[in-house]
Design a protein around this motif. Sequence first.
Motif, PDB file in Angstrom:
ATOM      1  N   TYR A 347       1.197 -12.648  -8.448  1.00 58.14           N
ATOM      2  CA  TYR A 347       1.207 -11.844  -7.460  1.00 58.14           C
ATOM      3  C   TYR A 347       2.564 -10.980  -7.705  1.00 58.14           C
ATOM      4  N   ALA A 348       2.480  -9.400  -7.493  1.00 53.03           N
ATOM      5  CA  ALA A 348       3.461  -8.629  -7.763  1.00 53.03           C
ATOM      6  C   ALA A 348       4.560  -8.750  -6.770  1.00 53.03           C
ATOM      7  N   LYS A 349       5.826  -8.713  -7.060  1.00 53.00           N
ATOM      8  CA  LYS A 349       6.956  -8.807  -6.072  1.00 53.00           C
ATOM      9  C   LYS A 349       7.272  -7.406  -5.247  1.00 53.00           C
ATOM     10  N   THR A 350       6.742  -6.264  -5.832  1.00 50.90           N
ATOM     11  CA  THR A 350       6.854  -5.006  -5.328  1.00 50.90           C
ATOM     12  C   THR A 350       5.764  -4.160  -5.351  1.00 50.90           C
ATOM     13  N   PRO A 351       5.756  -3.169  -4.490  1.00 58.55           N
ATOM     14  CA  PRO A 351       4.787  -2.205  -4.623  1.00 58.55           C
ATOM     15  C   PRO A 351       4.601  -1.602  -5.817  1.00 58.55           C
ATOM     16  N   ALA A 352       5.966  -1.197  -6.560  1.00 57.55           N
ATOM     17  CA  ALA A 352       5.774  -0.357  -7.817  1.00 57.55           C
ATOM     18  C   ALA A 352       5.345  -1.319  -8.938  1.00 57.55           C
ATOM     19  N   GLN A 390      -3.543   3.442   7.159  1.00 59.52           N
ATOM     20  CA  GLN A 390      -4.936   2.899   6.736  1.00 59.52           C
ATOM     21  C   GLN A 390      -4.668   1.604   6.051  1.00 59.52           C
ATOM     22  N   ALA A 391      -3.754   1.160   5.515  1.00 60.77           N
ATOM     23  CA  ALA A 391      -3.706   0.023   4.603  1.00 60.77           C
ATOM     24  C   ALA A 391      -4.027  -1.327   5.208  1.00 60.77           C
ATOM     25  N   PRO A 392      -3.656  -1.566   6.116  1.00 57.32           N
ATOM     26  CA  PRO A 392      -4.002  -2.994   6.724  1.00 57.32           C
ATOM     27  C   PRO A 392      -5.317  -3.426   6.831  1.00 57.32           C
ATOM     28  N   PHE A 393      -6.483  -2.380   6.787  1.00 53.14           N
ATOM     29  CA  PHE A 393      -7.968  -2.383   7.095  1.00 53.14           C
ATOM     30  C   PHE A 393      -8.618  -1.929   5.881  1.00 53.14           C
ATOM     31  N   TRP A 394      -7.838  -1.521   4.767  1.00 58.35           N
ATOM     32  CA  TRP A 394      -8.700  -1.003   3.603  1.00 58.35           C
ATOM     33  C   TRP A 394      -8.782  -2.039   2.508  1.00 58.35           C
ATOM     34  N   THR A 395      -9.895  -1.610   1.846  1.00 63.14           N
ATOM     35  CA  THR A 395      -9.971  -2.453   0.404  1.00 63.14           C
ATOM     36  C   THR A 395      -8.883  -2.673  -0.410  1.00 63.14           C
ATOM     37  N   ALA A 396      -8.832  -3.255  -1.345  1.00 66.69           N
ATOM     38  CA  ALA A 396      -7.493  -3.381  -2.484  1.00 66.69           C
ATOM     39  C   ALA A 396      -7.343  -2.308  -3.226  1.00 66.69           C
ATOM     40  N   MET A 403      -8.195  10.786  -7.846  1.00 67.69           N
ATOM     41  CA  MET A 403      -7.266   9.857  -7.195  1.00 67.69           C
ATOM     42  C   MET A 403      -7.774   8.511  -7.232  1.00 67.69           C
ATOM     43  N   TYR A 404      -6.977   7.664  -7.504  1.00 65.23           N
ATOM     44  CA  TYR A 404      -7.084   6.161  -7.350  1.00 65.23           C
ATOM     45  C   TYR A 404      -6.139   5.458  -6.550  1.00 65.23           C
ATOM     46  N   TRP A 405      -6.441   5.057  -5.210  1.00 65.88           N
ATOM     47  CA  TRP A 405      -5.654   4.576  -4.364  1.00 65.88           C
ATOM     48  C   TRP A 405      -5.419   3.124  -4.226  1.00 65.88           C
ATOM     49  N   VAL A 406      -4.446   2.514  -4.509  1.00 68.96           N
ATOM     50  CA  VAL A 406      -4.199   1.070  -4.691  1.00 68.96           C
ATOM     51  C   VAL A 406      -3.526   0.654  -3.543  1.00 68.96           C
ATOM     52  N   ASN A 407      -4.012  -0.583  -3.058  1.00 70.62           N
ATOM     53  CA  ASN A 407      -3.377  -1.209  -1.687  1.00 70.62           C
ATOM     54  C   ASN A 407      -2.198  -1.640  -2.076  1.00 70.62           C
ATOM     55  N   THR A 408      -0.964  -1.397  -1.534  1.00 70.98           N
ATOM     56  CA  THR A 408       0.217  -2.220  -1.719  1.00 70.98           C
ATOM     57  C   THR A 408       0.490  -2.968  -0.587  1.00 70.98           C
ATOM     58  N   TYR A 409      -0.191  -2.953   0.685  1.00 71.93           N
ATOM     59  CA  TYR A 409      -0.009  -3.498   1.856  1.00 71.93           C
ATOM     60  C   TYR A 409      -0.277  -5.358   1.520  1.00 71.93           C
ATOM     61  N   LEU A 411       1.243  -7.930  -0.224  1.00 68.80           N
ATOM     62  CA  LEU A 411       1.265  -8.004  -1.725  1.00 68.80           C
ATOM     63  C   LEU A 411       0.662  -9.358  -1.912  1.00 68.80           C
ATOM     64  N   PRO A 412       0.885 -10.157  -1.209  1.00 66.22           N
ATOM     65  CA  PRO A 412       0.524 -11.641  -1.320  1.00 66.22           C
ATOM     66  C   PRO A 412      -1.316 -11.886  -1.338  1.00 66.22           C
ATOM     67  N   ALA A 413      -1.718 -10.589  -0.703  1.00 62.99           N
ATOM     68  CA  ALA A 413      -3.119 -10.613  -0.663  1.00 62.99           C
ATOM     69  C   ALA A 413      -3.670  -9.774  -1.911  1.00 62.99           C
ATOM     70  N   ARG A 414      -2.989  -9.398  -2.834  1.00 59.03           N
ATOM     71  CA  ARG A 414      -3.223  -8.240  -4.056  1.00 59.03           C
ATOM     72  C   ARG A 414      -2.949  -9.048  -5.368  1.00 59.03           C
ATOM     73  N   PRO A 415      -3.759  -9.995  -5.899  1.00 63.83           N
ATOM     74  CA  PRO A 415      -3.630 -10.700  -6.942  1.00 63.83           C
ATOM     75  C   PRO A 415      -3.786  -9.633  -8.266  1.00 63.83           C
ATOM     76  N   LEU A 416      -2.576 -10.055  -9.359  1.00 62.95           N
ATOM     77  CA  LEU A 416      -2.551  -9.440 -10.509  1.00 62.95           C
ATOM     78  C   LEU A 416      -3.682  -9.485 -11.418  1.00 62.95           C
ATOM     79  N   TYR A 417      -4.394 -10.952 -11.349  1.00 62.55           N
ATOM     80  CA  TYR A 417      -5.567 -11.143 -12.165  1.00 62.55           C
ATOM     81  C   TYR A 417      -6.676 -10.514 -11.676  1.00 62.55           C
ATOM     82  N   SER A 418      -6.788  -9.909 -10.542  1.00 58.94           N
ATOM     83  CA  SER A 418      -7.813  -9.069 -10.230  1.00 58.94           C
ATOM     84  C   SER A 418      -7.873  -7.337 -10.435  1.00 58.94           C
ATOM     85  N   LEU A 419      -6.731  -7.150 -10.852  1.00 58.43           N
ATOM     86  CA  LEU A 419      -6.142  -5.505 -10.813  1.00 58.43           C
ATOM     87  C   LEU A 419      -7.001  -4.948 -11.812  1.00 58.43           C
ATOM     88  N   PRO A 420      -7.062  -5.552 -13.246  1.00 61.44           N
ATOM     89  CA  PRO A 420      -7.641  -4.850 -14.019  1.00 61.44           C
ATOM     90  C   PRO A 420      -9.244  -4.484 -13.867  1.00 61.44           C
TER      91      PRO A 420
END
Length: 603
Positions: A347-352, A390-396, A403-409, A411-420
């Motif tokens: 998991y990422a530690k920051t949105p950046a 919008q982030a709390p109810f949006w997809t990842a 545009m490619y929107w990435v949900n940074t809300y 972060l413990p729900a946004r695994p890096l292994y699924s990001l690619p």
Amino acid sequence: MDWDSMEKKKLSAVISTAFVVMGLAMAPAASVAAAPAAGKTAQATPADARFKDIYTREWKWRVAEKLERDDDAPDASRGFARVDAPAQEARRVYWAGILKQLDAIKPASLSPAERINFAVYRAQIASLHDAQVFREFEQPVNADSAFWTGVTYGARRPLKTTQAYRNYLDQLEGIPAYFDEEIGNMRAGLARGFTPPKVTLAGRESTLLSVTEAKTPQDTVFYGPFKEMPSTMPAAEQEALRRQAVAIIADKVQPAHAKTLAFFRDEYVPKARTTLAAQDMPGGKDYYQSKIVEFTTTNLTADQIHAIGLAEMAKIRAEMHAIMQQVGFKGDLQAFLQFLRTDPQFYAKTPAELLKSAAWTAKRFDAKADQYFGHLPRRRFAIVPVPDDQAPFWTAGRGGPGMYWVNTYNLPARPLYSLPALTLHESAPGHAFQIPLAQEQKGVPPFRRAYISAYGEGWALYTERLGAEMGIYETPYEVFGMLSYQAWRASRLVVDTGVHAKGWTREQAQAYLMENTALSKHEVETEVDRYISWPGQALSYYLGQMAIQEARARAEKALGPKFDIRNFHDTVLHMGSVPLPVLQQRIDAFIADGGPSPYPKEG
């Protein structure tokens, strides 16, 4: 991860069985031939002229109704379409008439290119007509989005000309009347039990609150275009436009949102239906079947789709176990999923960090693009975070032209292994790649640039699998992330039909996703609510991917050493969005022609 010949054979059997019973909503008896090769023009037929007259007039009517934008007049003032009941009934009658005219044309009498146009157009009109018949306009809100979130998209785009700013201000002026019409529609839906389930609406007023609770008009999303205005615009003109914006937002936009908030919170949600299934809504089984036709472009039944989903899930689980063995994990699948959901290394530690990881995958694709595609879109895309409201109810993530929107809300729900896998799906070569290619088509009617979910989502999901062939996934965990996403979409076939046709509960649907994917609990909850409140949409992805994979396997077998993956991909993308059986027939022609590129050779 390329499938071996046995797996491809199994897949072909499953999808071939499905296509036996597919049939299109528009169902012309004649087959759809390929468009003429580049540089060749097929002889127009008398039926072509009749068909062209129908779709030309209808499209002009759509533009006049403000249901579509006129590409030839991009700076024209648009405003809001009327959405009240009389306007909606007039549209039903109009599209019913168009269907009657189309049914008087025999597809076999059309030239090859117009036969494709006919297949796409009739399905599109049938879907528009069905939505009016079932009065879907009486439910302009679901767990994913609402009419009031739709009006914010213009506020998030940069404006370049004085006229564009004036048009935008005109739109802001029209918000109160538009919102009142939508509230009227929602009241009509309430009266007949045509609403999203109450449980899926919890917290969805947050996007209204972000406007009503803003301290000043300048703090709302609607003021966004005025924060950075074109340097070529005189300062006095900029200031005048800003003053107008502040006044309109304060006097009209914020009060309209406050009125809608009160209605939504005090009247709509308390009275929303407590059942979950689409089959429990007015129209019942016919309504759900209409959504299956719309989102899959097939006549498959809920039972058939449910069975396909269960069969595909079994295959994907076998692949998951192979990865578990590869990394030496000791334990069962549930233990491995728990490990993936909780270990900090994933998991990422920051949105950046999350945004930069997404950018890294996107650039890795760029390095391989010319090996898999012969023709690339001109339009590039940005990578930005999903807006906070919008982030709390949006997809990842979500992708589209530019545009490619990435949900940074959360972060413990946004695994890096699924990001690619997510990045390939939403950016390139997925949505931010495919949709611009469709929009850049030359010589096609404007209705051909519309988005067909089974094709668009199927393509984007196919690109996740393609990422393994391209070497995008750097670790076994990232491959597992791709498999988890495959399982997520196959699970949708089971969950959507389970909820809407088989009496599944919300908890049952959530448990199925938790047991079969590595999605976080937060993602599972938001996703299940999306499927419950948006019947059929979840079916698009996996059935579309299966169709593309089946078409590729068939082309590889038939063409042998003549098969060129770049030509195949270009052929799939060259058509823009089309119904799945039309795509299959186009690949038949691709094979018969020897697998050429659909684009003319340069030089």
